[in-house]
Scaffold this active site. Structure first.
Site, mmCIF file in Angstrom:
data_model
loop_
_atom_site.group_PDB
_atom_site.id
_atom_site.type_symbol
_atom_site.label_atom_id
_atom_site.label_comp_id
_atom_site.label_asym_id
_atom_site.label_seq_id
_atom_site.Cartn_x
_atom_site.Cartn_y
_atom_site.Cartn_z
ATOM 1 N N LYS A 84 0.826 -1.206 0.000
ATOM 2 C CA LYS A 84 0.000 0.000 0.000
ATOM 3 C C LYS A 84 0.863 1.260 0.000
ATOM 4 C CE LYS A 84 -4.044 -2.052 2.279
ATOM 5 N NZ LYS A 84 -4.903 -2.043 3.497
ATOM 6 N N GLY A 128 0.206 -3.861 10.620
ATOM 7 C CA GLY A 128 1.422 -3.448 9.951
ATOM 8 C C GLY A 128 1.381 -1.987 9.551
ATOM 9 N N SER A 171 -0.808 0.823 5.596
ATOM 10 C CA SER A 171 -1.079 0.050 6.805
ATOM 11 C C SER A 171 -2.111 -1.025 6.510
ATOM 12 C CB SER A 171 -1.574 0.965 7.931
ATOM 13 O OG SER A 171 -1.737 0.239 9.143
ATOM 14 N N ASP A 172 -2.005 -2.128 7.226
ATOM 15 C CA ASP A 172 -2.978 -3.205 7.071
ATOM 16 C C ASP A 172 -3.042 -3.993 8.376
ATOM 17 O OD1 ASP A 172 -4.649 -4.591 4.800
ATOM 18 O OD2 ASP A 172 -3.764 -6.214 5.969
ATOM 19 N N GLN A 173 -4.182 -4.618 8.596
ATOM 20 C CA GLN A 173 -4.363 -5.407 9.820
ATOM 21 C C GLN A 173 -4.948 -6.767 9.475
ATOM 22 O OE1 GLN A 173 -7.550 -4.609 12.947
ATOM 23 N NE2 GLN A 173 -5.732 -3.845 14.018
#
Length: 208
Positions: free
Chosen positions: A67, A121, A83-85
């Site tokens: 991203k 992240g 960001s990612d979860q």
């Protein structure tokens, strides 16, 4: 907290570059606003499909970097945040965003009395300057014993269909929990500000 370090050549005046958040999430936007830095948001258009057998930790890290890089490509010269979860239950089964009431009910039934691990992240990238920092923060969340009446009561008041694990812990979802363990409370909401602040510092964009 497991930050990954990457080569960091001359930063080419990174401190003067615009800051761009690659996300359509209002939660991440509101979190980043806490730092008081000017920024814009953009949809990175990243495919969020997990790879076969990909652990949640690795998925969150890979997508955060993807991203940030996609955002940087859409805004050349910018300092881009991705960001990612991803979540897992008992360290094994991946948990995503439910999307529907039925799926949310099933997630909360499965979470009842168990521990979910949220892997959040974040990446900060400026390809023109050869700059990349990335890392993942893990938060362990223990759920109370939940019967169907409590689950329906919660989802009726707060339909958290866009949250992994079906609980909006920064709001009413906190009533579903027994405990939260982790180094950064903002990570659970969706953007690890403690880790991001250190990345911004390394990029010459200190928050304070």
């Amino acid at each position: 907290m497991t930050p990954l370090q990457h080569p960091d050549p001359a930063q080419a005046k990174i401190d003067a570059r615009p800051l761009v958040l690659g996300s359509t999430s209002r939660y991440r936007r509101e979190l980043l606003e806490r730092l008081g830095l000017p920024f814009e948001t953009i949809a990175p258009g990243t495919d969020e499909t997990a790879l076969p057998g990909e652990p949640p930790h690795a998925l969150a890290l890979r997508l955060s970097i993807a991203k940030a890089q996609a955002t940087a490509a859409l805004r050349p010269g910018a300092l881009a945040i991705g960001s990612d979860q991803a979540a897992s239950i008992d360290g094994r089964h991946a948990i995503g965003k439910p999307g529907t009431h039925r799926a949310a009910v099933e997630q909360l039934r499965m979470a009842s009395g168990r521990t979910l691990s949220f892997h959040t992240g974040v990446a900060l990238a400026c390809p023109e300057a050869g700059f990349l920092r990335s890392g993942v923060v893990e938060t362990r969340v223990r759920f109370r014993r939940l019967d169907d009446a409590r689950i329906e009561s919660y989802l009726g008041r707060e339909p958290a269909y866009d949250c992994a694990g079906s609980a909006r812990v920064e709001a009413l979802g906190i009533a579903l929990l027994e405990s939260i363990e982790g180094p950064d409370p903002t990570a659970l909401i969706g953007l690890p500000l403690i880790l991001l602040t250190s990345f911004l510092e390394a990029a010459g964009r200190p928050v304070l």
